[in-house]
Design an enzyme around this catalytic site. Structure first.
Site, mmCIF file in Angstrom:
data_model
loop_
_atom_site.group_PDB
_atom_site.id
_atom_site.type_symbol
_atom_site.label_atom_id
_atom_site.label_comp_id
_atom_site.label_asym_id
_atom_site.label_seq_id
_atom_site.Cartn_x
_atom_site.Cartn_y
_atom_site.Cartn_z
ATOM 1 N N TYR A 6 10.878 -1.631 6.685
ATOM 2 C CA TYR A 6 10.677 -1.901 5.262
ATOM 3 C C TYR A 6 11.897 -1.481 4.463
ATOM 4 O O TYR A 6 12.795 -0.789 4.969
ATOM 5 C CB TYR A 6 9.418 -1.184 4.746
ATOM 6 N N ARG A 48 -3.380 -7.392 21.070
ATOM 7 C CA ARG A 48 -2.862 -6.030 21.191
ATOM 8 C C ARG A 48 -2.432 -5.696 22.617
ATOM 9 O O ARG A 48 -3.227 -5.727 23.546
ATOM 10 C CB ARG A 48 -3.909 -5.009 20.734
ATOM 11 N N HIS A 73 1.077 -3.212 24.317
ATOM 12 C CA HIS A 73 2.251 -2.459 23.857
ATOM 13 C C HIS A 73 3.584 -3.214 23.925
ATOM 14 O O HIS A 73 4.340 -3.194 22.956
ATOM 15 C CB HIS A 73 2.360 -1.123 24.598
ATOM 16 N N GLU A 117 16.285 16.042 5.713
ATOM 17 C CA GLU A 117 16.111 15.286 4.459
ATOM 18 C C GLU A 117 14.692 15.498 3.960
ATOM 19 O O GLU A 117 13.874 16.134 4.635
ATOM 20 C CB GLU A 117 16.382 13.794 4.689
ATOM 21 N N LEU A 139 17.692 9.104 7.319
ATOM 22 C CA LEU A 139 17.871 7.743 6.822
ATOM 23 C C LEU A 139 19.114 7.749 5.921
ATOM 24 O O LEU A 139 19.235 8.603 5.031
ATOM 25 C CB LEU A 139 16.655 7.308 6.010
HETATM 26 N N1 PDD Z 1 12.263 6.149 0.792
HETATM 27 N N2 PDD Z 1 15.041 9.425 3.400
HETATM 28 C C1 PDD Z 1 13.829 8.903 3.659
HETATM 29 C C2 PDD Z 1 13.041 9.451 4.807
HETATM 30 C C3 PDD Z 1 13.332 7.846 2.867
HETATM 31 O O1 PDD Z 1 12.118 7.315 3.132
HETATM 32 C C4 PDD Z 1 14.113 7.372 1.780
HETATM 33 C C5 PDD Z 1 13.634 6.255 0.910
HETATM 34 C C6 PDD Z 1 15.363 7.963 1.537
HETATM 35 C C7 PDD Z 1 16.259 7.495 0.431
HETATM 36 O O2 PDD Z 1 16.737 6.186 0.681
HETATM 37 P P1 PDD Z 1 17.138 5.203 -0.523
HETATM 38 O O3 PDD Z 1 18.134 5.931 -1.339
HETATM 39 O O4 PDD Z 1 17.679 4.012 0.161
HETATM 40 O O5 PDD Z 1 15.869 4.937 -1.303
HETATM 41 C C8 PDD Z 1 15.793 8.974 2.382
HETATM 42 C C9 PDD Z 1 11.661 5.060 0.031
HETATM 43 C C10 PDD Z 1 12.033 5.101 -1.410
HETATM 44 C C11 PDD Z 1 10.162 5.057 0.283
HETATM 45 O O6 PDD Z 1 9.805 5.259 1.442
HETATM 46 O O7 PDD Z 1 9.388 4.840 -0.637
#
Ligand code: PDD
Length: 284
Positions: free
Chosen positions: A33, A100, A102, A181, A206
């Site tokens: 996503y 379904r 895997h 994070e 991420l």
């Molecule tokens: N989340 N780290 C994680 C685990 C995230 O899910 C997100 C973003 C970020 C920041 O990424 P960005 O700057 O591209 O939004 C860092 C989105 C907003 C969400 O899951 O709703």
């Protein structure tokens, strides 16, 4: 006005939009996503978000659902049909529908695509100045956090733990005591020497699109910036801390667990970067 969602080729009333019960996203979290910020009706950093979506799909060997220009057009159409000025677009691509089992289906299937949008309200200055509280929790996720998959259970549990503790976010901590994070945001500090620090992007985090834009802005502003891991202890002793994401922009952090950061108000460098990011959005 009723909300409109895009689902597998059709724009539908949001409340009636449906996907199949054997969608592999539903059964295996076998999908990816993106969340894109919309400002004045315009998607912000659309290119980098679509790049990251491509990368996530490639890493999981999910077929590209359509040409990039077509996806971009749908994104904009969903924004338009929902009359979004400031808000978020959610795009999800799963491997598709199959009985379904895997392993990947042996016959090629069509990836399933859902795009939705919602309005958001930007918090007022006083709330931003107060800053957010974060708690720290063990990072219990898998070893490919660089892929933006819809498999978000550890993130959900972490965010819920934060909420129950009266905090906005939970910073996840690896086995060596270093912050990876937040559950849906990247983590930043400003050290006592005035150096801006965020963890380097590898498989442990991420690589946030907001993070990448902020790195560019920090360079333009001539800030001293370094990508490296930082410990919970270092963060607690930092001059400033903040989080970044498409939904949080730059949100100052004024408390980590029981430790107040700086003077307990949003730090000046955090606010400067928040403003730089808003200026950047306005120019986009
Ligand atoms: N989340 N780290 C994680 C685990 C995230 O899910 C997100 C973003 C970020 C920041 O990424 P960005 O700057 O591209 O939004 C860092 C989105 C907003 C969400 O899951 O709703």
């Amino acid at each position: 006005m009723s909300r409109i969602a895009y689902v597998n080729g059709r724009y539908q009333p949001h409340r009636r939009a449906q996907i199949h019960i054997e969608d592999r996203g539903y059964q295996f979290a076998d999908g990816v996503y993106e969340v894109v910020l919309v400002h004045r009706g315009q998607p912000i950093d659309e290119g980098p978000h679509l790049d990251r979506l491509d990368r996530s799909l490639r890493e999981l060997r999910i077929a590209q659902p359509m040409a990039r220009a077509a996806l971009s057009q749908i994104l904009r159409e969903v924004v338009r049909r929902n009359d979004i000025d400031t808000g978020l677009v959610y795009m999800q691509v799963t491997r598709g529908v199959s009985r379904r089992d895997h392993p990947f289906p042996t016959k090629p299937i069509k990836p399933a695509v859902v795009v939705t949008a919602k309005r958001v309200v930007v918090p007022d200055d006083e709330k931003v100045e107060q800053g957010a509280r974060v708690i720290t929790i063990p990072d219990i996720r898998w070893e490919r956090c660089d892929i933006k998959t819809i498999g978000l259970l550890p993130n959900v549990l972490g965010k819920q733990q934060a909420r129950e503790a009266g905090a906005f976010e939970a910073w996840q901590v690896d086995r060596t005591g270093m912050v990876t994070e937040g559950t849906s945001t990247n983590a930043w500090i400003v050290t006592s020497k005035g150096e801006l620090v965020t963890r380097q992007a590898n498989h442990a985090i991420l690589n946030g699109v907001t993070r990448l834009s902020l790195i560019k802005l920090a360079r333009q502003e001539g800030l001293r910036f370094v990508e490296r891991p930082f410990s919970v202890e270092e963060a607690k002793g930092a001059r400033e801390a903040f989080i970044s994401s498409a939904t949080a922009f730059v949100t100052p952090v004024t408390q980590i667990d029981d430790r107040v950061i700086g003077n307990g108000r949003a730090g000046s460098l955090s606010l400067r970067l928040r403003q730089a990011y808003f200026d950047y959005m306005a120019g986009a």
